[in-house]
Scaffold this motif. Structure first.
Motif, mmCIF file in Angstrom:
data_model
loop_
_atom_site.group_PDB
_atom_site.id
_atom_site.type_symbol
_atom_site.label_atom_id
_atom_site.label_comp_id
_atom_site.label_asym_id
_atom_site.label_seq_id
_atom_site.Cartn_x
_atom_site.Cartn_y
_atom_site.Cartn_z
ATOM 1 N N CYS A 162 0.472 -1.236 0.214
ATOM 2 C CA CYS A 162 -0.217 -0.033 -0.058
ATOM 3 C C CYS A 162 1.510 1.104 0.341
ATOM 4 O O CYS A 162 1.958 1.356 0.966
ATOM 5 C CB CYS A 162 -0.670 -0.218 1.260
ATOM 6 S SG CYS A 162 -1.784 1.159 1.271
ATOM 7 N N LYS B 276 0.104 4.239 0.284
ATOM 8 C CA LYS B 276 -0.669 5.176 1.545
ATOM 9 C C LYS B 276 0.147 4.770 3.066
ATOM 10 O O LYS B 276 1.206 5.857 3.499
ATOM 11 C CB LYS B 276 -1.511 5.334 1.523
ATOM 12 C CG LYS B 276 -2.047 5.894 -0.078
ATOM 13 C CD LYS B 276 -3.573 7.262 0.318
ATOM 14 C CE LYS B 276 -4.016 7.507 -0.713
ATOM 15 N NZ LYS B 276 -5.407 8.105 -0.985
ATOM 16 N N CYS B 277 -0.003 3.414 2.874
ATOM 17 C CA CYS B 277 0.415 3.411 4.193
ATOM 18 C C CYS B 277 1.289 2.130 5.120
ATOM 19 O O CYS B 277 1.927 2.369 6.632
ATOM 20 C CB CYS B 277 -1.032 2.684 5.526
ATOM 21 S SG CYS B 277 -1.542 1.232 4.780
ATOM 22 N N ARG C 268 1.744 -0.970 3.712
ATOM 23 C CA ARG C 268 1.642 -2.074 4.685
ATOM 24 C C ARG C 268 2.006 -3.771 3.452
ATOM 25 O O ARG C 268 1.624 -2.757 2.261
ATOM 26 C CB ARG C 268 -0.057 -2.251 5.282
ATOM 27 C CG ARG C 268 -0.586 -3.680 5.595
ATOM 28 C CD ARG C 268 -2.536 -3.650 6.049
ATOM 29 N NE ARG C 268 -1.736 -2.627 6.869
ATOM 30 C CZ ARG C 268 -3.449 -1.773 6.989
ATOM 31 N NH1 ARG C 268 -4.124 -1.371 6.415
ATOM 32 N NH2 ARG C 268 -3.080 -1.025 8.030
ATOM 33 N N CYS D 210 -4.171 0.248 0.021
ATOM 34 C CA CYS D 210 -5.107 -1.427 0.919
ATOM 35 C C CYS D 210 -6.452 -0.782 0.911
ATOM 36 O O CYS D 210 -6.826 0.604 0.919
ATOM 37 C CB CYS D 210 -4.215 -1.322 2.212
ATOM 38 S SG CYS D 210 -4.135 -0.648 3.183
ATOM 39 N N CYS E 43 -7.169 1.938 3.450
ATOM 40 C CA CYS E 43 -7.223 3.667 3.343
ATOM 41 C C CYS E 43 -7.923 3.543 2.236
ATOM 42 O O CYS E 43 -7.705 4.929 1.958
ATOM 43 C CB CYS E 43 -5.897 3.478 2.411
ATOM 44 S SG CYS E 43 -4.522 3.096 3.956
HETATM 45 ZN ZN LIG Z 1 -3.103 1.149 3.135
#
Ligand SMILES: [Zn+2]
Length: 158
Positions: free
Chosen positions: A104, A106-107, A109, A143, A146
């Motif tokens: 992911c 964004k985060c 993961r 993910c 997100c």
């Molecule tokens: Zn994420």
């Protein structure tokens, strides 16, 4: 950012194990440099790593020492370009022989997944000029969590 280590098959664990075996000391800076190395597109040069570490003000000498240690600890391998005087390139060695991971953006993961059909396809790409030992497949995206978050934000705006 710590999750990114998982991409490279426990690079941090392998580094710590090596340092411990050789009577070295824990170093937060070294860990930081490794984290930056994991975030870089592979392979990378010492200059690129230095640039990535700029904000933390890590000296080029320290980065050089870290790279030498990563080489000894088998976390990275060096690939010298043959043409001209190009700088040595470093590449992180993945811990697992086969890896398919969703990352992911964004985060950060990381989730492992299996896709036997893709695996078969890659293994069938045999060529006499190259012997494949292992491969890594990264799929970048967003993910579920997100995705939900950004959908929610969009809803709130309208
Ligand atoms: Zn994420």
């Amino acid at each position: 950012m710590g999750k990114i280590f998982k991409v490279f098959g426990g690079a941090l664990e392998r580094l710590n194990a090596y340092v411990q075996e050789n009577g070295g000391r824990y170093s937060a800076v070294r860990e930081n440099v490794l984290e930056h190395a994991c975030m870089l597109p592979q392979p990378f040069t010492a200059e690129q790593l230095e640039k990535a570490c700029q904000l933390e003000k890590i000296s080029s000498g320290t980065i050089y020492n870290c790279l030498q240690l990563f080489l000894k600890a088998n976390i990275v391998h060096a690939t010298k370009r043959q043409k001209g005087h190009q700088a040595t390139e470093y590449e992180l060695i993945t811990g697992n022989p086969i890896r398919m991971q969703r990352i992911c953006q964004k985060c950060g993961r990381v989730t492992n997944f299996r896709a036997p059909a893709i695996d078969r396809l890659i293994r069938e790409q045999k060529t006499p000029s190259f012997f494949m030992q292992h491969y890594t497949l990264f799929i970048y995206g967003e993910c579920r969590r997100c995705r939900m978050d950004s959908l929610e934000k969009r809803k709130k705006k309208s």
